[in-house]
Design a protein around this motif. Structure first.
Motif, mmCIF file in Angstrom:
data_model
loop_
_atom_site.group_PDB
_atom_site.id
_atom_site.type_symbol
_atom_site.label_atom_id
_atom_site.label_comp_id
_atom_site.label_asym_id
_atom_site.label_seq_id
_atom_site.Cartn_x
_atom_site.Cartn_y
_atom_site.Cartn_z
ATOM 1 N N GLY A 164 57.219 29.060 53.433
ATOM 2 C CA GLY A 164 57.743 29.332 52.099
ATOM 3 C C GLY A 164 58.726 28.275 51.636
ATOM 4 N N ILE A 165 59.634 27.862 52.517
ATOM 5 C CA ILE A 165 60.599 26.833 52.145
ATOM 6 C C ILE A 165 59.920 25.480 52.019
ATOM 7 C CG2 ILE A 165 62.713 25.638 52.846
ATOM 8 C CD1 ILE A 165 63.091 28.481 51.780
ATOM 9 N N ALA A 166 58.890 25.234 52.834
ATOM 10 C CA ALA A 166 58.122 23.993 52.678
ATOM 11 C C ALA A 166 57.486 23.935 51.288
ATOM 12 C CB ALA A 166 57.054 23.886 53.764
ATOM 13 N N LEU A 207 65.906 12.532 48.943
ATOM 14 C CA LEU A 207 64.564 13.062 48.681
ATOM 15 C C LEU A 207 63.591 12.644 49.786
ATOM 16 C CD1 LEU A 207 64.209 12.562 44.816
ATOM 17 C CD2 LEU A 207 64.558 14.713 46.055
ATOM 18 N N LEU A 208 63.806 11.450 50.345
ATOM 19 C CA LEU A 208 62.963 11.011 51.453
ATOM 20 C C LEU A 208 63.190 11.876 52.687
ATOM 21 C CD1 LEU A 208 63.305 7.121 51.140
ATOM 22 C CD2 LEU A 208 61.366 8.554 50.453
ATOM 23 N N VAL A 209 64.451 12.241 52.913
ATOM 24 C CA VAL A 209 64.760 13.129 54.026
ATOM 25 C C VAL A 209 64.130 14.505 53.776
ATOM 26 C CG1 VAL A 209 66.614 14.197 55.370
ATOM 27 C CG2 VAL A 209 66.915 11.902 54.414
ATOM 28 N N ALA A 210 64.188 14.959 52.533
ATOM 29 C CA ALA A 210 63.590 16.244 52.184
ATOM 30 C C ALA A 210 62.086 16.225 52.415
ATOM 31 C CB ALA A 210 63.892 16.591 50.728
ATOM 32 N N ALA A 211 61.446 15.090 52.109
ATOM 33 C CA ALA A 211 60.011 14.965 52.348
ATOM 34 C C ALA A 211 59.709 15.089 53.844
ATOM 35 C CB ALA A 211 59.494 13.630 51.808
ATOM 36 N N GLY A 212 60.544 14.470 54.678
ATOM 37 C CA GLY A 212 60.372 14.594 56.118
ATOM 38 C C GLY A 212 60.580 16.026 56.599
ATOM 39 N N CYS A 213 61.570 16.695 56.005
ATOM 40 C CA CYS A 213 61.833 18.094 56.357
ATOM 41 C C CYS A 213 60.644 18.990 56.014
ATOM 42 C CB CYS A 213 63.076 18.602 55.623
ATOM 43 S SG CYS A 213 64.625 17.869 56.187
ATOM 44 N N THR A 214 59.958 18.662 54.927
ATOM 45 C CA THR A 214 58.783 19.437 54.536
ATOM 46 C C THR A 214 57.720 19.384 55.626
ATOM 47 O OG1 THR A 214 59.212 18.920 52.207
ATOM 48 C CG2 THR A 214 57.008 19.729 52.761
ATOM 49 N N GLY A 215 57.480 18.183 56.150
ATOM 50 C CA GLY A 215 56.508 18.040 57.222
ATOM 51 C C GLY A 215 56.919 18.757 58.489
ATOM 52 N N VAL A 216 58.199 18.679 58.828
ATOM 53 C CA VAL A 216 58.705 19.343 60.039
ATOM 54 C C VAL A 216 58.547 20.855 59.927
ATOM 55 C CG1 VAL A 216 60.775 19.831 61.400
ATOM 56 C CG2 VAL A 216 60.302 17.490 60.638
ATOM 57 N N LEU A 217 58.899 21.407 58.776
ATOM 58 C CA LEU A 217 58.773 22.849 58.578
ATOM 59 C C LEU A 217 57.315 23.292 58.633
ATOM 60 C CD1 LEU A 217 61.400 23.554 55.763
ATOM 61 C CD2 LEU A 217 61.505 24.306 58.146
ATOM 62 N N ALA A 218 56.423 22.494 58.057
ATOM 63 C CA ALA A 218 55.007 22.847 58.068
ATOM 64 C C ALA A 218 54.463 22.870 59.502
ATOM 65 C CB ALA A 218 54.215 21.858 57.220
ATOM 66 N N ILE A 219 54.865 21.889 60.305
ATOM 67 C CA ILE A 219 54.412 21.838 61.703
ATOM 68 C C ILE A 219 55.012 22.988 62.510
ATOM 69 C CG2 ILE A 219 54.508 20.494 63.833
ATOM 70 C CD1 ILE A 219 54.433 17.963 62.057
ATOM 71 N N CYS A 265 58.740 25.382 48.587
ATOM 72 C CA CYS A 265 59.840 25.115 47.653
ATOM 73 C C CYS A 265 60.190 23.624 47.640
ATOM 74 C CB CYS A 265 61.070 25.933 48.039
ATOM 75 S SG CYS A 265 60.877 27.704 47.859
ATOM 76 N N LEU A 266 60.226 23.030 48.835
ATOM 77 C CA LEU A 266 60.531 21.606 48.914
ATOM 78 C C LEU A 266 59.429 20.778 48.252
ATOM 79 C CD1 LEU A 266 62.718 22.594 50.895
ATOM 80 C CD2 LEU A 266 62.115 20.700 52.398
ATOM 81 N N THR A 267 58.180 21.186 48.467
ATOM 82 C CA THR A 267 57.057 20.464 47.861
ATOM 83 C C THR A 267 57.134 20.497 46.350
ATOM 84 O OG1 THR A 267 55.614 20.953 49.746
ATOM 85 C CG2 THR A 267 54.546 20.381 47.677
ATOM 86 N N GLN A 268 57.432 21.679 45.796
ATOM 87 C CA GLN A 268 57.520 21.772 44.347
ATOM 88 C C GLN A 268 58.700 20.968 43.814
ATOM 89 O OE1 GLN A 268 58.787 25.374 42.296
ATOM 90 N NE2 GLN A 268 56.918 25.309 41.072
ATOM 91 N N GLY A 288 44.623 23.038 53.114
ATOM 92 C CA GLY A 288 45.265 24.116 52.369
ATOM 93 C C GLY A 288 46.605 23.700 51.803
ATOM 94 N N ALA A 289 47.371 22.930 52.599
ATOM 95 C CA ALA A 289 48.676 22.464 52.130
ATOM 96 C C ALA A 289 48.527 21.502 50.958
ATOM 97 C CB ALA A 289 49.424 21.789 53.275
ATOM 98 N N GLY A 290 47.528 20.613 51.039
ATOM 99 C CA GLY A 290 47.303 19.687 49.937
ATOM 100 C C GLY A 290 46.922 20.408 48.648
ATOM 101 N N LEU A 291 46.007 21.365 48.766
ATOM 102 C CA LEU A 291 45.602 22.151 47.591
ATOM 103 C C LEU A 291 46.764 22.989 47.068
ATOM 104 C CD1 LEU A 291 42.125 23.238 48.946
ATOM 105 C CD2 LEU A 291 42.505 21.845 46.897
ATOM 106 N N HIS A 292 47.574 23.501 47.991
ATOM 107 C CA HIS A 292 48.749 24.287 47.588
ATOM 108 C C HIS A 292 49.729 23.419 46.801
ATOM 109 C CE1 HIS A 292 51.311 27.811 47.922
ATOM 110 N NE2 HIS A 292 52.329 27.049 48.297
ATOM 111 N N ALA A 293 49.896 22.171 47.237
ATOM 112 C CA ALA A 293 50.790 21.252 46.530
ATOM 113 C C ALA A 293 50.275 20.979 45.117
ATOM 114 C CB ALA A 293 50.914 19.939 47.304
#
Length: 294
Positions: free
Chosen positions: A165-167, A192-204, A169-172, A50-55
């Motif tokens: 929701g914030i994940a 941006l690399l740190v932001a990518a890591g934050c996206t994963g943390v928020l999703a988990i 925003c970060l993905t977009q 779902g996250a992949g399709l959402h992205a």
């Protein structure tokens, strides 16, 4: 296939994945099992899909529209959950779902996209993620409602929805940078690399918090997640990305009415089911042990 059609198809498939994952999580919680085993693995796989399709949907479509389509998760999950429980969806559940979805879609569709596309830079994305994580952690630690399952479910579901929701925003934001500069974007802005890591943390974190929320039942928890997710993302769009409301003050009034309707839907879904509305026992099934009053 043009971008709009691809975004629509991806958003709809994402809603199907998220709905099925929510039902799997709720059944795991209802059985009192730890988040391990087949159902939990299935939920993780569906959440990832779902996250992949959402992205993909966010890459080719508007954040507001994609988030509004995500409200279909609630509509899809209720009949699936009822079918697995061998019962019909209760009228109250349909009313609550309808109010939540219609109010949410009204609110989000009244939001106008900015005139020019703007993406937050890496530092802004990381700061946004940190503020969200701190607020969500505080919400899950509040003593308010700790002894009542519905209130506890609302707290954890709201935290999960904010994280999701914030994940998004970060993905977009990351997708916009990658589309404009490719992998070189990370060289120009290492944050941006740190932001990518934050996206994963928020999703988990959202997955863990939603699992806790489902201990209070599917309807109220999923409605709160479904509502908090796009509301938080919409606030980011309005406050940070220059989005406004279609039709000026009239559009704002309609958006507020939509928000009130969506909130009313969550309240309807949070009401306890009367004893007369319980599902019929499945032949051969063992009777459940009496519930302990809150």
């Amino acid at each position: 296939m043009n971008g709009g059609v691809l975004s629509l198809a991806a958003a709809l498939l994402s809603a199907v994945c998220y709905a099925t994952a929510a039902v799997a999580q709720e059944r795991t919680a209802a059985a009192g099992r730890k988040p391990t085993g087949g159902l939990w693995t299935l939920a993780l796989a569906l959440q990832a899909a779902g996250a992949g399709l959402h992205a993909v949907a966010l890459r080719y479509g508007s954040l507001t529209v994609v988030q509004a389509l995500g409200a279909l998760t609630l509509v899809l999950a209720l009949p699936l959950h009822a079918a697995l429980g061998r019962r019909r969806v209760r009228p109250r559940e349909w009313r609550g779902a309808a109010l939540t979805v219609l109010g949410l879609v009204t609110l989000l569709l009244c939001t106008a996209p900015p005139g020019t596309e703007r993406a937050l830079d890496g530092t802004e994305l990381v700061l946004l993620a940190a503020i969200t994580a701190a607020a969500a952690l505080a919400l899950t630690r509040l003593p308010w409602g700790a002894d009542r399952s519905v209130l506890r479910a609302l707290r954890f579901a709201t935290a999960a929805g904010a994280a999701f929701g914030i994940a998004s925003c970060l993905t977009q934001g990351l997708a916009v940078h990658l589309a404009a500069q490719g992998l070189g974007a990370a060289v120009d802005d290492p944050m941006l690399l740190v932001a990518a890591g934050c996206t994963g943390v928020l999703a988990i974190a959202g997955m863990v918090w939603s699992q806790e929320a489902y201990r209070g039942g599917l309807g109220v928890a999923l409605a709160a997640v479904t509502l908090a997710n796009p509301l938080v993302a919409g606030c980011v769009g309005v406050l940070l990305l220059g989005e406004g409301f279609r039709g000026g003050s009239v559009g704002l009034a309609v958006a507020l009415a939509g928000a009130l309707a969506a909130g009313r839907g969550v309240v309807v879904l949070s009401r306890p089911t009367p004893s007369g509305g319980r599902a019929r026992r499945v032949p051969g099934a063992r009777p459940a042990s009496p519930a302990v009053a809150d």
